[in-house]
Design a protein around this motif. Structure first.
Motif, PDB file in Angstrom:
ATOM      1  N   TYR A   1       0.832  -1.206   0.000  1.00  0.00           N
ATOM      2  CA  TYR A   1       0.000   0.000   0.000  1.00  0.00           C
ATOM      3  C   TYR A   1       0.867   1.256   0.000  1.00  0.00           C
ATOM      4  O   TYR A   1       0.604   2.208  -0.760  1.00  0.00           O
ATOM      5  CB  TYR A   1      -0.923   0.012   1.218  1.00  0.00           C
ATOM      6  N   SER A   2       1.890   1.282   0.843  1.00  0.00           N
ATOM      7  CA  SER A   2       2.760   2.458   0.911  1.00  0.00           C
ATOM      8  C   SER A   2       3.457   2.703  -0.421  1.00  0.00           C
ATOM      9  O   SER A   2       3.609   3.857  -0.853  1.00  0.00           O
ATOM     10  CB  SER A   2       3.798   2.274   2.024  1.00  0.00           C
ATOM     11  N   LEU A   3       3.868   1.642  -1.090  1.00  0.00           N
ATOM     12  CA  LEU A   3       4.534   1.806  -2.379  1.00  0.00           C
ATOM     13  C   LEU A   3       3.556   2.256  -3.461  1.00  0.00           C
ATOM     14  O   LEU A   3       3.898   3.100  -4.301  1.00  0.00           O
ATOM     15  CB  LEU A   3       5.202   0.490  -2.773  1.00  0.00           C
ATOM     16  N   PHE A   4       2.341   1.718  -3.471  1.00  0.00           N
ATOM     17  CA  PHE A   4       1.327   2.166  -4.428  1.00  0.00           C
ATOM     18  C   PHE A   4       1.034   3.655  -4.231  1.00  0.00           C
ATOM     19  O   PHE A   4       0.958   4.420  -5.198  1.00  0.00           O
ATOM     20  CB  PHE A   4       0.042   1.352  -4.243  1.00  0.00           C
ATOM     21  N   ALA A   5       0.861   4.069  -2.983  1.00  0.00           N
ATOM     22  CA  ALA A   5       0.571   5.472  -2.708  1.00  0.00           C
ATOM     23  C   ALA A   5       1.743   6.360  -3.107  1.00  0.00           C
ATOM     24  O   ALA A   5       1.552   7.479  -3.607  1.00  0.00           O
ATOM     25  CB  ALA A   5       0.246   5.649  -1.223  1.00  0.00           C
ATOM     26  N   SER A   6       2.969   5.887  -2.904  1.00  0.00           N
ATOM     27  CA  SER A   6       4.148   6.674  -3.275  1.00  0.00           C
ATOM     28  C   SER A   6       4.206   6.902  -4.779  1.00  0.00           C
ATOM     29  O   SER A   6       4.487   8.022  -5.238  1.00  0.00           O
ATOM     30  CB  SER A   6       5.423   5.963  -2.804  1.00  0.00           C
ATOM     31  N   THR A   7       3.950   5.856  -5.564  1.00  0.00           N
ATOM     32  CA  THR A   7       3.995   6.009  -7.018  1.00  0.00           C
ATOM     33  C   THR A   7       2.905   6.957  -7.518  1.00  0.00           C
ATOM     34  O   THR A   7       3.158   7.786  -8.407  1.00  0.00           O
ATOM     35  CB  THR A   7       3.838   4.644  -7.694  1.00  0.00           C
ATOM     36  N   MET A   8       1.715   6.872  -6.956  1.00  0.00           N
ATOM     37  CA  MET A   8       0.638   7.759  -7.385  1.00  0.00           C
ATOM     38  C   MET A   8       0.917   9.200  -6.995  1.00  0.00           C
ATOM     39  O   MET A   8       0.630  10.135  -7.758  1.00  0.00           O
ATOM     40  CB  MET A   8      -0.691   7.286  -6.797  1.00  0.00           C
ATOM     41  N   ALA A   9       1.514   9.419  -5.821  1.00  0.00           N
ATOM     42  CA  ALA A   9       1.880  10.779  -5.408  1.00  0.00           C
ATOM     43  C   ALA A   9       2.969  11.343  -6.317  1.00  0.00           C
ATOM     44  O   ALA A   9       2.961  12.539  -6.649  1.00  0.00           O
ATOM     45  CB  ALA A   9       2.349  10.775  -3.952  1.00  0.00           C
ATOM     46  N   TYR A  10       3.907  10.498  -6.739  1.00  0.00           N
ATOM     47  CA  TYR A  10       4.969  10.971  -7.628  1.00  0.00           C
ATOM     48  C   TYR A  10       4.398  11.408  -8.977  1.00  0.00           C
ATOM     49  O   TYR A  10       4.805  12.450  -9.526  1.00  0.00           O
ATOM     50  CB  TYR A  10       6.005   9.866  -7.827  1.00  0.00           C
ATOM     51  N   VAL A  11       3.489  10.636  -9.545  1.00  0.00           N
ATOM     52  CA  VAL A  11       2.887  10.999 -10.825  1.00  0.00           C
ATOM     53  C   VAL A  11       2.099  12.306 -10.688  1.00  0.00           C
ATOM     54  O   VAL A  11       2.156  13.180 -11.571  1.00  0.00           O
ATOM     55  CB  VAL A  11       1.992   9.859 -11.337  1.00  0.00           C
ATOM     56  N   MET A  12       1.377  12.476  -9.598  1.00  0.00           N
ATOM     57  CA  MET A  12       0.673  13.737  -9.368  1.00  0.00           C
ATOM     58  C   MET A  12       1.648  14.897  -9.275  1.00  0.00           C
ATOM     59  O   MET A  12       1.379  15.996  -9.775  1.00  0.00           O
ATOM     60  CB  MET A  12      -0.158  13.635  -8.084  1.00  0.00           C
ATOM     61  N   TRP A  13       2.785  14.686  -8.627  1.00  0.00           N
ATOM     62  CA  TRP A  13       3.812  15.733  -8.515  1.00  0.00           C
ATOM     63  C   TRP A  13       4.339  16.113  -9.899  1.00  0.00           C
ATOM     64  O   TRP A  13       4.535  17.298 -10.189  1.00  0.00           O
ATOM     65  CB  TRP A  13       4.928  15.226  -7.613  1.00  0.00           C
ATOM     66  N   LYS A  14       4.566  15.126 -10.765  1.00  0.00           N
ATOM     67  CA  LYS A  14       5.045  15.420 -12.114  1.00  0.00           C
ATOM     68  C   LYS A  14       3.989  16.143 -12.941  1.00  0.00           C
ATOM     69  O   LYS A  14       4.327  16.899 -13.863  1.00  0.00           O
ATOM     70  CB  LYS A  14       5.436  14.113 -12.813  1.00  0.00           C
ATOM     71  N   ASN A  15       2.715  15.947 -12.627  1.00  0.00           N
ATOM     72  CA  ASN A  15       1.637  16.550 -13.405  1.00  0.00           C
ATOM     73  C   ASN A  15       1.227  17.932 -12.922  1.00  0.00           C
ATOM     74  O   ASN A  15       0.363  18.555 -13.537  1.00  0.00           O
ATOM     75  CB  ASN A  15       0.408  15.635 -13.384  1.00  0.00           C
ATOM     76  N   VAL A  16       1.803  18.417 -11.839  1.00  0.00           N
ATOM     77  CA  VAL A  16       1.432  19.746 -11.331  1.00  0.00           C
ATOM     78  C   VAL A  16       1.808  20.800 -12.373  1.00  0.00           C
ATOM     79  O   VAL A  16       2.947  20.875 -12.828  1.00  0.00           O
ATOM     80  CB  VAL A  16       2.126  20.036  -9.994  1.00  0.00           C
ATOM     81  N   GLY A  17       0.847  21.612 -12.758  1.00  0.00           N
ATOM     82  CA  GLY A  17       1.080  22.670 -13.732  1.00  0.00           C
ATOM     83  C   GLY A  17       1.164  22.189 -15.159  1.00  0.00           C
ATOM     84  O   GLY A  17       1.415  22.994 -16.062  1.00  0.00           O
ATOM     85  N   ARG A  18       0.961  20.905 -15.399  1.00  0.00           N
ATOM     86  CA  ARG A  18       1.118  20.357 -16.745  1.00  0.00           C
ATOM     87  C   ARG A  18      -0.125  20.642 -17.576  1.00  0.00           C
ATOM     88  O   ARG A  18      -1.250  20.509 -17.105  1.00  0.00           O
ATOM     89  CB  ARG A  18       1.358  18.847 -16.643  1.00  0.00           C
ATOM     90  N   LEU A  19       0.091  21.043 -18.840  1.00  0.00           N
ATOM     91  CA  LEU A  19      -1.002  21.276 -19.770  1.00  0.00           C
ATOM     92  C   LEU A  19      -1.021  20.112 -20.749  1.00  0.00           C
ATOM     93  O   LEU A  19      -0.082  19.946 -21.536  1.00  0.00           O
ATOM     94  CB  LEU A  19      -0.821  22.594 -20.524  1.00  0.00           C
ATOM     95  N   VAL A  20      -2.051  19.306 -20.700  1.00  0.00           N
ATOM     96  CA  VAL A  20      -2.121  18.118 -21.548  1.00  0.00           C
ATOM     97  C   VAL A  20      -3.233  18.300 -22.553  1.00  0.00           C
ATOM     98  O   VAL A  20      -4.226  18.996 -22.313  1.00  0.00           O
ATOM     99  CB  VAL A  20      -2.364  16.846 -20.702  1.00  0.00           C
ATOM    100  N   GLU A  21      -3.047  17.682 -23.697  1.00  0.00           N
ATOM    101  CA  GLU A  21      -4.076  17.701 -24.720  1.00  0.00           C
ATOM    102  C   GLU A  21      -5.195  16.746 -24.346  1.00  0.00           C
ATOM    103  O   GLU A  21      -4.961  15.725 -23.700  1.00  0.00           O
ATOM    104  CB  GLU A  21      -3.479  17.314 -26.073  1.00  0.00           C
ATOM    105  N   HIS A  22      -6.379  17.072 -24.785  1.00  0.00           N
ATOM    106  CA  HIS A  22      -7.548  16.237 -24.475  1.00  0.00           C
ATOM    107  C   HIS A  22      -7.673  15.160 -25.546  1.00  0.00           C
ATOM    108  O   HIS A  22      -8.257  15.360 -26.605  1.00  0.00           O
ATOM    109  CB  HIS A  22      -8.827  17.082 -24.421  1.00  0.00           C
ATOM    110  N   HIS A  23      -7.088  14.010 -25.267  1.00  0.00           N
ATOM    111  CA  HIS A  23      -7.200  12.881 -26.181  1.00  0.00           C
ATOM    112  C   HIS A  23      -8.481  12.105 -25.869  1.00  0.00           C
ATOM    113  O   HIS A  23      -8.918  12.021 -24.726  1.00  0.00           O
ATOM    114  CB  HIS A  23      -5.995  11.948 -26.042  1.00  0.00           C
ATOM    115  N   ASN A  24      -9.019  11.519 -26.897  1.00  0.00           N
ATOM    116  CA  ASN A  24     -10.175  10.642 -26.680  1.00  0.00           C
ATOM    117  C   ASN A  24      -9.725   9.406 -25.931  1.00  0.00           C
ATOM    118  O   ASN A  24      -8.762   8.746 -26.315  1.00  0.00           O
ATOM    119  CB  ASN A  24     -10.795  10.246 -28.023  1.00  0.00           C
TER     120      ASN A  24
END
Length: 607
Positions: free
Chosen positions: A315-338
């Motif tokens: 659980y701790s490792l799953f939460a760590s990976t998801m928090a890291y991806v959220m950190w990388k996505n802060v301020g990110r502008l992504v295209e709206h793909h289908n």
């Protein structure tokens, strides 16, 4: 008048140029309004991240103003100035202080946490109570930020304008909920157990599982609802909060791994088994002898919550990976793909899941026999347990190596384009896959060196050497298979691209576009119902490897320690060094198996 007198061909050309110019100006105004909407809310803490979409937008605006006319109109001049402003914002975001500050916070918390965990395990000055007080402080700070984010940042308009469709896939969030529930059960067992010692021990041991239970519930809800967010407001605070969440989960992981390893490891007498369970992590021996539990269920709950530790660790490792991806996505502008909905249909395959289930059940039976025999005092029964364990693991790893090699050959036959889009989730998956496999690589190579140096005399040593060599081969093949699968374009994307190349009538009329789109979806669905032999083999291989990794996760996660029960490596490296190698490498090896399961699900769906 001159325009009216112009020749017909020239007149049509002028009309066409004016139409094109008006269309480009309209497009420029739309892009200007969109970017102005984003930048108008920028505060000192809200900096747009340097992302390819930003740079492409600025480049498109620059191209528009160059094509439109040699002497730009005021609106195009505004667009040019705005594009330069976007580039300046992008440059400041790339070198912004939010990333640096959040990285410093994460690094300091991790180092301090390592010091506390090592001190509580090795020294008698820092006890488990001191470590739990430190963890309570970290957990409370993390929960405080989560509440702030859910109440303030996420509630504001345009707080998270974009969603990363690749982040937080369904199986990862479902696994997080499942492991979170089992971790919550572990905390309940701890509370019941430690309440029996309140009259003679610290109340912190009861307070810590209570606080951790609240943290599990809050964090699971937070990650379930916000894992895909690309936050655009309070970016510096969000980055710092996410790195605090990341480091808190990693420190909790280190503490749980250390406690579980101490519970599984005991200083050996080489004439007896070294796998006997010993309770030494939460109490020191003096207190256990002097402090008696006030109710009769203590021993039962004491043994029960140790069986929940593998789920808490994951659980701790799953939460760590998801928090890291959220950190990388802060301020990110992504295209709206289908988003393509890929259905999981068991009818597509049968051989891989069936053989995988049979292999997992057989491995589970041999694991139970190993746990029963290894606790016996007779040396013959312990050797029989090791023999069963080595043979079962050799068979499992050999079958997985063969199936992985078949999958790699199919990759060479079923050529597809590689995904060019940058994706923090995929990059993290590959990094974790390779990094976590290093733990098992280290143990295997150290075993190979020791067994070869001592001559591998005896059937147990020969089986142990064969197992170590096969594990190295299997890890290399599986890493290649998964990483190549994650890089390949999904099948439905390749089919859709092929159909788009022949859809010339899409630009003629809106109704024809809808009609052709419906035909395209029909052909895609009808073709997907009939799997080609290459796609079917890839899915069979993924399903078989998934069950193989499940049983290879269960065995070490729930107590199989042949590295200590078989004493050849202990005699060669001495106990202190070998225990350090195993207790550091094995947790990463366990996580590798669980992470491989999640990655194989992704490869299965895109095959």
């Amino acid at each position: 008048m001159k325009f009216c007198e112009a020749p017909a061909g020239r007149r049509s050309s002028l009309v066409f140029c004016h139409i094109c110019l008006d269309m480009m100006k309209t497009k420029a105004h739309q892009m200007f309004r969109t970017s102005n909407k984003l930048l108008s809310r920028k505060t000192p803490n809200d900096v747009v991240e340097a992302h390819p979409s930003n740079i492409e937008t600025a480049a498109q605006l620059e191209n528009i103003q160059q094509v439109s006319s040699p002497s730009p109109s005021p609106s195009v001049e505004v667009v040019r100035q705005h594009s330069h402003h976007v580039e300046a914002v992008v440059e400041r975001a790339h070198h912004g202080g939010g990333w640096l500050l959040s990285g410093i916070i994460c690094l300091n918390v991790l180092i301090l946490g390592c010091a506390f965990v090592a001190g509580s395990a090795m020294s008698g000055v820092i006890t488990g109570v001191h470590l739990q007080i430190f963890l309570i402080v970290l957990i409370l700070l993390t929960m405080l930020w989560m509440v702030f984010h859910m109440v303030v940042t996420s509630r504001k308009d345009q707080g998270a304008l974009f969603k990363d469709s690749h982040a937080g896939p369904v199986w990862l969030r479902v696994g997080l909920v499942l492991f979170g529930f089992l971790s919550l059960l572990m905390d309940v067992f701890k509370i019941v157990n430690y309440v029996g010692y309140l009259h003679c021990d610290s109340a912190v041991k009861v307070a810590f599982p209570v606080v951790q239970a609240v943290f599990l519930f809050l964090q699971t809800y937070f990650l379930w609802t916000h894992a895909k967010d690309c936050v655009q407001l309070h970016t510096n605070i969000t980055r710092c909060g996410l790195t605090l969440t990341l480091s808190t989960n990693l420190v909790l992981w280190m503490a749980a791994v250390t406690e579980e390893s101490l519970h599984q490891t005991e200083i050996p007498d080489l004439n007896t088994s070294v796998s006997h369970k010993m309770y030494r992590a939460s109490y020191d021996y003096g207190k256990v002898k002097k402090c008696q539990c006030s109710h009769s269920a203590c021993d039962t709950f004491k043994e029960a919550f140790y069986y929940m530790y593998p789920f808490n660790i994951e659980y701790s490792l799953f939460a760590s990976t998801m928090a890291y991806v959220m950190w990388k996505n802060v301020g990110r502008l992504v295209e709206h793909h289908n988003h393509h909905n890929v259905k999981f249909r068991p009818k597509d395959i049968c051989v891989g899941p069936l053989t995988g289930v049979l292999m997992a059940v057989a491995g589970l039976v041999t694991f139970v026999l190993y746990e029963l025999y290894i606790l016996q005092e007779e040396k013959e029964k312990r050797n029989r347990a090791l023999l069963i364990h080595f043979i079962s693991n050799i068979v499992i790893v050999s079958l997985m190596s063969i199936s992985t090699a078949i999958g790699c050959i199919i990759y060479r036959l079923d050529r597809r384009e590689h995904v060019s889009e940058k994706n923090p989730t995929r990059t993290l998956d590959m990094g974790l896959l390779v990094g976590a496999s290093m733990g098992q690589f280290i143990i295997s190579y150290f075993s190979i060196v020791a067994l070869v140096a001592l001559g591998a005399k005896g059937h147990l040593n020969a089986l142990n050497l064969s197992w170590a060599v096969l594990v190295v081969l299997e890890l290399g093949l599986q890493n290649y298979f998964i990483i190549e699968g994650l890089h390949r374009e999904p099948f439905h994307v390749m089919q859709e691209a092929a159909l788009h190349t022949n859809a010339h009538t899409f630009q003629e009329h809106a109704e024809s576009v809808e009609r052709e789109r419906g035909k395209k979806n029909y052909f895609l669905n009808s073709y997907a119902d009939k799997l080609s032999w290459k796609r079917r083999i890839l899915k069979e291989v993924c399903a078989f490897l998934l069950f193989g990794n499940v049983i290879l996760w269960i065995m070490p996660a729930f107590g199989a320690r042949p590295q200590f029960d078989h004493t050849t490596e202990i005699k060669f490296y001495k106990f202190t060094m070998w225990a350090a190698i195993v207790n550091v490498g094995l947790p990463f090896g366990i996580f590798y198996r669980m992470h491989s399961i999640a990655s194989l699900c992704e490869v299965y769906l895109t095959s």
